[in-house]
Design a protein around this motif. Structure first.
Motif, PDB file in Angstrom:
ATOM      1  N   ASN A  15       0.803  -1.218   0.000  1.00  0.00           N
ATOM      2  CA  ASN A  15       0.000   0.000   0.000  1.00  0.00           C
ATOM      3  C   ASN A  15       0.841   1.276   0.000  1.00  0.00           C
ATOM      4  O   ASN A  15       0.341   2.346  -0.363  1.00  0.00           O
ATOM      5  CB  ASN A  15      -0.927   0.018   1.218  1.00  0.00           C
ATOM      6  N   GLN A  18       1.102   3.215  -3.260  1.00  0.00           N
ATOM      7  CA  GLN A  18      -0.199   3.684  -3.721  1.00  0.00           C
ATOM      8  C   GLN A  18      -0.675   4.890  -2.927  1.00  0.00           C
ATOM      9  O   GLN A  18      -1.220   5.844  -3.482  1.00  0.00           O
ATOM     10  CB  GLN A  18      -1.220   2.556  -3.606  1.00  0.00           C
ATOM     11  N   LEU A 294     -16.130  -0.404  -2.210  1.00  0.00           N
ATOM     12  CA  LEU A 294     -15.277   0.458  -3.013  1.00  0.00           C
ATOM     13  C   LEU A 294     -15.629   1.937  -2.892  1.00  0.00           C
ATOM     14  O   LEU A 294     -15.018   2.774  -3.561  1.00  0.00           O
ATOM     15  CB  LEU A 294     -15.307   0.031  -4.485  1.00  0.00           C
ATOM     16  N   SER A 297     -11.688   5.399  -0.425  1.00  0.00           N
ATOM     17  CA  SER A 297     -10.595   5.779  -1.324  1.00  0.00           C
ATOM     18  C   SER A 297     -10.094   4.599  -2.141  1.00  0.00           C
ATOM     19  O   SER A 297      -9.765   3.541  -1.592  1.00  0.00           O
ATOM     20  CB  SER A 297      -9.445   6.376  -0.520  1.00  0.00           C
ATOM     21  N   GLN A 298     -10.030   4.797  -3.443  1.00  0.00           N
ATOM     22  CA  GLN A 298      -9.548   3.801  -4.386  1.00  0.00           C
ATOM     23  C   GLN A 298      -8.668   4.495  -5.417  1.00  0.00           C
ATOM     24  O   GLN A 298      -8.814   5.688  -5.682  1.00  0.00           O
ATOM     25  CB  GLN A 298     -10.714   3.111  -5.106  1.00  0.00           C
ATOM     26  N   GLY A 299      -7.760   3.737  -6.031  1.00  0.00           N
ATOM     27  CA  GLY A 299      -6.974   4.262  -7.148  1.00  0.00           C
ATOM     28  C   GLY A 299      -6.296   5.577  -6.829  1.00  0.00           C
ATOM     29  O   GLY A 299      -5.584   5.710  -5.827  1.00  0.00           O
ATOM     30  N   ASN A 300      -6.543   6.590  -7.676  1.00  0.00           N
ATOM     31  CA  ASN A 300      -5.852   7.871  -7.493  1.00  0.00           C
ATOM     32  C   ASN A 300      -6.333   8.638  -6.264  1.00  0.00           C
ATOM     33  O   ASN A 300      -5.710   9.620  -5.866  1.00  0.00           O
ATOM     34  CB  ASN A 300      -5.983   8.739  -8.755  1.00  0.00           C
ATOM     35  N   GLU A 301      -7.434   8.177  -5.643  1.00  0.00           N
ATOM     36  CA  GLU A 301      -7.908   8.838  -4.425  1.00  0.00           C
ATOM     37  C   GLU A 301      -7.016   8.532  -3.221  1.00  0.00           C
ATOM     38  O   GLU A 301      -7.042   9.265  -2.225  1.00  0.00           O
ATOM     39  CB  GLU A 301      -9.338   8.404  -4.119  1.00  0.00           C
ATOM     40  N   LEU A 302      -6.228   7.459  -3.309  1.00  0.00           N
ATOM     41  CA  LEU A 302      -5.369   7.092  -2.181  1.00  0.00           C
ATOM     42  C   LEU A 302      -4.323   8.166  -1.886  1.00  0.00           C
ATOM     43  O   LEU A 302      -3.933   8.355  -0.736  1.00  0.00           O
ATOM     44  CB  LEU A 302      -4.677   5.754  -2.465  1.00  0.00           C
TER      45      LEU A 302
END
Length: 335
Positions: A15, A18, A294, A297-302
Motif C-alpha cells: 500500500n 499507492q 469500493l 478511497s480507491q486508485g488515485n484517491e489514495l
C-alpha cells in the motif's frame, strides 16, 4: 519538532507506493526522516525493532499491526501516530492515548469519496436507474420514450442516519439539489441540526418519512443491527436503503426477507460478513445492488490520504497541533 523526526511505516507494504506516490512521498520525506523501503507489517524483525526504538512518529495505514503494550514499550520515543486511512480502531489500543501519544487520521479525506458515492447512488435511486436497468436486462423490452410516473429527484426526502464526517459531507453535497434531507443522530441537538440546515428527527420518524435512507453511523454495540426487521417495516413502499457505513448496522436476514417482497430496494457497499458468502440471497435479489466496499478511497484517491498525513507531519515538525487528531473519548463514537 524542528529537526526532521524519525519515522517508520507500519502498514501493508504494497500500500505504501499507492498511498504515497512519488510527489507525496517527497513531501513526507521533507518533513520526517523515513526509509520508504522499511515497512513494518509486523514488529518482530530486527531491522524493524531497531527503527521502532528510534521512531518518534509512526506512519500507519491498512494492515498496521496492533499497537499493544509490548509494542509501545519497544517504542520509547514515540510521540505521534499518523494514520493514512480512516478508522484507527483496528490497531490503536487505549494504551496509546494513556501514554500521551498523539493520534491523527485521514478519515476526513477518506470521507470525500464515500460521500460522492452516496450522492451518486441517491440520484440514481431517485430516478430508479438501477431498477430500470434490471427490468431492461431481464425483459429486453424498452418502455419507450414516454413519461415514467413515480420517479425523479424533485422534492424527495433523503434521510441521513448519522452526522459523521461522511454524513455531514453528504448533507453538503445534497445542497444544490431539489431534495429534502433530514437527519437523525442521538449526539446532535436541534441547534447543531439547524446549523447543518436540516430537520432533526427521531429514527422511526425519519424511516417513516424518507424515500431514500442512507446510513453513516459508526459501528458500536448500540448500533449493531440498528436497521432490523422493525425498522425496515417502517420504511414506505418503494423506499431505498443505502449503506456505506458498516455491514453490521443492518440485519441482513431481515433485509433479505423484506427485499423478497419487492417493497424496498437496497444499495450496499458494506455487508455482514464481508465479503458475503457465495450462497447469500442478496446476490440474486433484483432489488439488491451490491458493490465490493469500493466507496472509500480507491486508485488515485489514495494519494489524498498520503497528502493528509504529509500535511500532519509538517504541522508536527513546525511544533503545531495536528489538524485531524482523534481523542480516546471520541473513539467510541466514530467508525
Amino acid at each position: 519538532m524542528t529537526q526532521r523526526p524519525q519515522a517508520l511505516f507500519a502498514m501493508t507494504a504494497e500500500n505504501v507506493p499507492q498511498v504515497f506516490p512519488p510527489e507525496v512521498m517527497a513531501r513526507l520525506r521533507a518533513a520526517v526522516d523515513i526509509d520508504p523501503a522499511l515497512v513494518a507489517e509486523d514488529f518482530t524483525g530486527p531491522r524493524v525493532r531497531e527503527a521502532l526504538a528510534r521512531a518518534e512518529i509512526l506512519i500507519t495505514g491498512w494492515g498496521c499491526p496492533r499497537l499493544d503494550t509490548a509494542v509501545l514499550d519497544a517504542a520509547p520515543r514515540l510521540r505521534a501516530v499518523l494514520h493514512a486511512a480512516g478508522s484507527v480502531k483496528g490497531f490503536a489500543t487505549p494504551e496509546v492515548w494513556r501514554r500521551g501519544i498523539t493520534v491523527s487520521t485521514a478519515a476526513a479525506a477518506n470521507a470525500l469519496p464515500v460521500a460522492e458515492y452516496t450522492l451518486a447512488m441517491i440520484l440514481l435511486a431517485g430516478k430508479d436507474v438501477l431498477g430500470a436497468r434490471e427490468r431492461l436486462r431481464t425483459t429486453r423490452v424498452s418502455p419507450g420514450w414516454g413519461v415514467v410516473p413515480g420517479i425523479g429527484n424533485h422534492g424527495r426526502r433523503v434521510g441521513v442516519i448519522g452526522a459523521s464526517r461522511i454524513g455531514r459531507r453528504v448533507l453538503d453535497l445534497l445542497r444544490p439539489f431539489d431534495l429534502r434531507p433530514a437527519l437523525t443522530d442521538p449526539y446532535v441537538d436541534e441547534a447543531t441540526a439547524a446549523a447543518l440546515g436540516v430537520p432533526l428527527l427521531p429514527l422511526d420518524d425519519l424511516l417513516r418519512t424518507s424515500d431514500i435512507v442512507t446510513v453513516h453511523a459508526p459501528e458500536t454495540p448500540e448500533t449493531h443491527h440498528l436497521i432490523g426487521r422493525r425498522e425496515l417495516a417502517l420504511m414506505p413502499d418503494g423506499a431505498v436503503l443505502i449503506n456505506t457505513a458498516r455491514g453490521a448496522l443492518v440485519d441482513h436476514d431481515a433485509l433479505a426477507g423484506e427485499l423478497r417482497t419487492g417493497r424496498l430496494t437496497a444499495i450496499l457497499d458494506v455487508t455482514d460478513p464481508e465479503p458475503l458468502p457465495a450462497d447469500s440471497p442478496l446476490y440474486d435479489l433484483p432489488n439488491a445492488f451490491i458493490t465490493p466496499h469500493l466507496a472509500g478511497s480507491q486508485g488515485n484517491e489514495l494519494a489524498r490520504l498520503g497528502s493528509t498525513v504529509a500535511q500532519e507531519a509538517e504541522r508536527l515538525r513546525a511544533g503545531r497541533e495536528p489538524a485531524h487528531a482523534v481523542s480516546l473519548a471520541e473513539l467510541e463514537r466514530v467508525a
